[in-house]
Design an enzyme around this catalytic site. Structure first.
Site, short mmCIF file in Angstrom:
data_model
loop_
_atom_site.label_atom_id
_atom_site.label_comp_id
_atom_site.label_asym_id
_atom_site.label_seq_id
_atom_site.Cartn_x
_atom_site.Cartn_y
_atom_site.Cartn_z
N LYS A 199 5.09 2.29 8.59
CA LYS A 199 3.89 3.03 9.01
C LYS A 199 2.70 2.09 9.21
O LYS A 199 2.02 2.14 10.23
CB LYS A 199 3.55 4.05 7.90
CG LYS A 199 2.49 5.04 8.24
CD LYS A 199 2.19 5.95 7.05
CE LYS A 199 3.42 6.67 6.56
NZ LYS A 199 3.10 7.66 5.49
N SER A 202 -7.48 4.92 4.33
CA SER A 202 -7.41 4.17 3.06
C SER A 202 -7.76 2.71 3.30
O SER A 202 -8.46 2.08 2.50
CB SER A 202 -5.99 4.25 2.47
OG SER A 202 -5.85 5.43 1.72
N LYS A 239 5.38 2.49 -2.81
CA LYS A 239 5.19 3.89 -3.21
C LYS A 239 5.45 4.00 -4.70
O LYS A 239 6.21 3.22 -5.27
CB LYS A 239 6.18 4.79 -2.46
CG LYS A 239 5.74 6.23 -2.38
CD LYS A 239 4.77 6.41 -1.25
CE LYS A 239 4.41 7.84 -1.01
NZ LYS A 239 3.76 8.03 0.30
N ASN A 268 -2.96 19.04 0.96
CA ASN A 268 -3.92 18.16 1.64
C ASN A 268 -3.59 18.03 3.12
O ASN A 268 -4.43 18.28 3.99
CB ASN A 268 -3.92 16.79 0.95
CG ASN A 268 -4.81 15.80 1.68
OD1 ASN A 268 -4.41 15.25 2.70
ND2 ASN A 268 -6.03 15.61 1.22
N THR A 270 -5.26 12.35 6.90
CA THR A 270 -3.86 12.50 7.31
C THR A 270 -3.72 13.68 8.27
O THR A 270 -3.07 13.58 9.31
CB THR A 270 -2.94 12.65 6.08
OG1 THR A 270 -3.26 11.61 5.15
CG2 THR A 270 -1.48 12.55 6.46
N LYS A 282 0.86 -1.19 0.00
CA LYS A 282 0.00 0.00 0.00
C LYS A 282 0.88 1.23 0.00
O LYS A 282 1.88 1.28 0.73
CB LYS A 282 -0.85 -0.03 1.29
CG LYS A 282 -1.92 1.02 1.33
CD LYS A 282 -3.21 0.54 0.68
CE LYS A 282 -4.26 1.61 0.57
NZ LYS A 282 -4.05 2.55 -0.56
N1 LIG Z 1 -1.87 12.97 1.06
C1 LIG Z 1 -1.77 12.07 2.03
O1 LIG Z 1 -2.75 11.45 2.43
C2 LIG Z 1 -0.47 11.83 2.69
C3 LIG Z 1 0.64 12.62 2.45
N2 LIG Z 1 1.78 12.43 3.19
C4 LIG Z 1 2.95 13.27 2.99
O2 LIG Z 1 2.64 14.62 3.31
C5 LIG Z 1 3.41 15.52 2.52
C6 LIG Z 1 2.48 16.47 1.80
O3 LIG Z 1 1.59 15.71 1.00
P1 LIG Z 1 0.21 16.32 0.45
O4 LIG Z 1 -0.32 17.30 1.42
O5 LIG Z 1 -0.60 15.18 0.02
O6 LIG Z 1 0.74 17.07 -0.84
P2 LIG Z 1 0.06 18.29 -1.61
O7 LIG Z 1 0.62 18.22 -2.97
O8 LIG Z 1 -1.39 18.31 -1.41
O9 LIG Z 1 0.66 19.57 -0.84
C7 LIG Z 1 2.01 19.83 -0.72
C8 LIG Z 1 2.14 21.21 -0.12
O10 LIG Z 1 3.51 21.46 0.18
C9 LIG Z 1 3.85 22.70 -0.40
N3 LIG Z 1 5.28 22.73 -0.64
C10 LIG Z 1 6.00 22.02 -1.52
N4 LIG Z 1 7.31 22.36 -1.43
C11 LIG Z 1 7.36 23.30 -0.47
C12 LIG Z 1 8.40 24.07 0.08
N5 LIG Z 1 9.66 23.92 -0.34
N6 LIG Z 1 8.11 24.97 1.05
C13 LIG Z 1 6.84 25.14 1.49
N7 LIG Z 1 5.82 24.45 1.00
C14 LIG Z 1 6.07 23.55 0.04
C15 LIG Z 1 3.02 22.79 -1.65
O11 LIG Z 1 2.96 24.12 -2.11
P3 LIG Z 1 2.46 24.48 -3.61
O12 LIG Z 1 1.02 24.03 -3.67
O13 LIG Z 1 2.63 25.95 -3.67
O14 LIG Z 1 3.33 23.69 -4.51
C16 LIG Z 1 1.69 22.31 -1.07
O15 LIG Z 1 1.09 23.35 -0.32
C17 LIG Z 1 4.26 14.61 1.62
O16 LIG Z 1 5.49 14.35 2.28
C18 LIG Z 1 3.46 13.32 1.56
O17 LIG Z 1 4.27 12.21 1.24
C19 LIG Z 1 1.86 11.48 4.16
C20 LIG Z 1 0.81 10.67 4.42
C21 LIG Z 1 -0.40 10.70 3.62
O1 LIG Z 2 -3.40 6.19 1.77
C1 LIG Z 2 -2.53 5.40 1.47
O2 LIG Z 2 -2.74 4.25 1.14
C2 LIG Z 2 -1.07 5.81 1.48
C3 LIG Z 2 -0.82 7.24 1.77
C4 LIG Z 2 0.65 7.51 1.67
O3 LIG Z 2 1.20 7.45 0.59
C5 LIG Z 2 1.42 7.78 2.85
O4 LIG Z 2 0.96 7.53 3.97
O5 LIG Z 2 2.57 8.24 2.72
#
Ligand SMILES: NC(=O)C1=CN([C@@H]2O[C@H](COP(=O)(O)OP(=O)(O)OC[C@H]3O[C@@H](n4cnc5c(N)ncnc54)[C@H](OP(=O)(O)O)[C@@H]3O)[C@@H](O)[C@H]2O)C=CC1
Ligand SMILES: O=C(O)CCC(=O)C(=O)O
Length: 424
Positions: A102, A358, A114, A229, A198, A78
């Site tokens: 995780k 998920s 991934k 997100n 998350t 996953k």
């Molecule tokens: N989505 C999920 O369910 C999960 C996500 N994660 C982790 O969380 C993190 C974020 O994911 P997610 O929220 O989904 O991603 P998104 O693409 O939704 O958001 C990423 C955010 O980070 C910002 N960003 C990117 N680079 C920088 C920087 N250098 N400085 C400041 N802000 C920055 C982006 O800005 P901009 O929009 O301006 O590019 C955006 O606001 C990742 O590491 C991901 O692996 C972990 C678990 C689950």
């Molecule tokens: O929702 C999932 O299955 C995985 C989310 C994810 O990529 C993460 O936790 O980093």
């Protein structure tokens, strides 16, 4: 015709090395055998594909895509799919291993994987994104499957991309297969609560940490790096629990207000501004680096890897770091953080709310029944809190940080499952 070169691995701390250093420390404390060490370390499968896509201009560009299956010991693998220009094999390998740990920390029956495509979603149209996602799915038909490998969203992807994946996979199989992917739109079998899951897990972890440090959330302050997100939902939910959010950021910069930012207004602004906070007026514009130096109770990195390194760790003044992103702290910064007495709720615990919901989505797809939001949230909160408590107890028992304790819990779970399955 042009070829999009994947970004070279930069001269920075490599996330795979950071992951391995923590893994090695935990393995040493657990005293597992040399054979088991290699079983847990080496990914089961690594797939690299070339994806020719017709762009709106008529030009054909070839992108590079990856899927790494780190482990299937606990169940089908996953993990999310990332669209980002800096995606590379080492990054995806680290992210896949983090998924294994995780899922084990929160005790859900999945292995870790991934995927990623080196591309820039900010510069692509919806049509180009769709053709890219469909091409990737076609290349991965033998890899993905509801009992095999189940993708989900990550940076740069969301419900829209998961819908394309599900549709392309279903067409190839000749039937609708909702359980092949999670994080789908609700109408296609997505789960209530997945979008904010998350961020919700980050909020539960932050409150559990505050309780240990005797910080009253109604008097607490926080800053959040990344307003996608994870970051925006974490900020909204922390604010709902009384925490004043003093700064938020995205790629356009950081936005600071020592009276507390109106997070709902910031979300509305972003949503009406092509996803960007650029020009947000409810706060003062500061540099992204300065966000880390603000004296607050809680720092939530929720953007990407290696943003807290030896370069900036000394200037951090937060009492707690709750890792919404995967791998935001380099292993070299860990020692300094521990010396400074900052509590870190590590990524493999703090951001596990997403994969937890998920899992609930996959369960609902398989039984053909929809849970209420109340049920999803109640079960998520319980899993997150129980997991925090287990990791905390382990950190006390082994006299280690919460990060190393989380690795100990995870590695112990995966290695003992492997032995029960008779592979040893
Ligand atoms: N989505 C999920 O369910 C999960 C996500 N994660 C982790 O969380 C993190 C974020 O994911 P997610 O929220 O989904 O991603 P998104 O693409 O939704 O958001 C990423 C955010 O980070 C910002 N960003 C990117 N680079 C920088 C920087 N250098 N400085 C400041 N802000 C920055 C982006 O800005 P901009 O929009 O301006 O590019 C955006 O606001 C990742 O590491 C991901 O692996 C972990 C678990 C689950
Ligand atoms: O929702 C999932 O299955 C995985 C989310 C994810 O990529 C993460 O936790 O980093």
């Amino acid at each position: 015709m042009s070829y999009i070169e994947p970004a070279p691995i930069k001269d920075k701390e490599n996330p795979l090395e950071s992951m391995m250093q923590r893994f090695d420390k935990a393995v040493e404390l657990l005293g597992i055998s040399e054979e088991m060490y290699h079983i847990l370390k080496v990914p089961r499968k690594q797939v690299i594909v070339g994806l020719p896509v017709t762009m709106d201009s008529g030009e054909i560009r070839t992108f590079e895509g990856y899927r790494v299956i780190h482990s299937t010991i606990l169940g089908p693998s996953k993990g999310g799919i990332r669209f980002d220009p800096e995606v590379n094999l080492d990054e995806v390998r680290a992210l896949a291993a983090w998924m294994t740990w995780k899922c084990a920390v929160v005790d859900i029956p999945y292995g870790g994987a991934k995927g990623g495509i080196a591309c820039n979603p900010r510069e692509m149209s919806a049509g180009e994104m769709e053709r890219l996602m469909r091409a990737y799915t076609t290349s991965m038909l033998d890899v993905f499957g509801p009992d095999q490998d189940i993708p989900a969203p990550d940076m740069g992807t969301g419900p829209r991309e998961m819908a394309w994946l599900m549709d392309e996979y279903s067409k190839a199989k000749g039937m609708t297969v909702p359980a092949v992917v999670t994080g789908k739109p609700l109408v296609l079998g997505g789960s209530l609560g997945r979008t904010e899951a998350t961020g919700r897990g980050v909020m539960v972890s932050a409150l559990a940490g505050m309780e240990k440090l005797r910080i009253n959330p109604y008097r607490a302050t926080a800053v959040v790096q990344g307003f996608g997100n994870v970051g925006s939902h974490a900020a909204l939910l922390l604010r709902d629990r009384g925490v004043a959010i003093h700064a938020i950021s995205d790629i356009s910069g950081a936005y600071y207000n020592d009276k507390g930012i109106d997070i709902a207004a910031a979300v509305a602004y972003r949503d009406n501004n092509k996803g960007s906070l650029e020009g947000f007026t409810g706060a003062e514009l500061i540099s992204g680096d300065d966000l880390f130096t603000i004296p607050v109770d809680v720092l939530v990195p929720a953007a990407k890897e290696d943003v807290i390194t030896r370069r900036n760790v000394e200037s951090i003044q937060a009492k707690m770091i709750v890792e919404g992103a995967n791998g935001p702290t380099s292993s070299k910064a860990d020692d300094i953080i521990n010396e400074k007495g900052i509590m870190v709720v590590p990524d493999i615990l703090a951001n596990a709310g997403g994969v937890t919901v998920s899992y609930f989505e996959w369960v609902q797809n398989r039984i053909g029944y929809k849970w209420t939001l109340e049920r999803v949230n109640r079960r998520t909160d319980r899993i997150m809190k129980d997991s925090f408590d287990k990791v905390y107890e382990t950190s006390v028992k082994y006299k280690v940080s919460l990060r190393i304790a989380a690795y100990i819990v995870a590695i112990d779970k995966v290695s003992s499952t492997y032995k029960y399955r008779g592979g040893f």
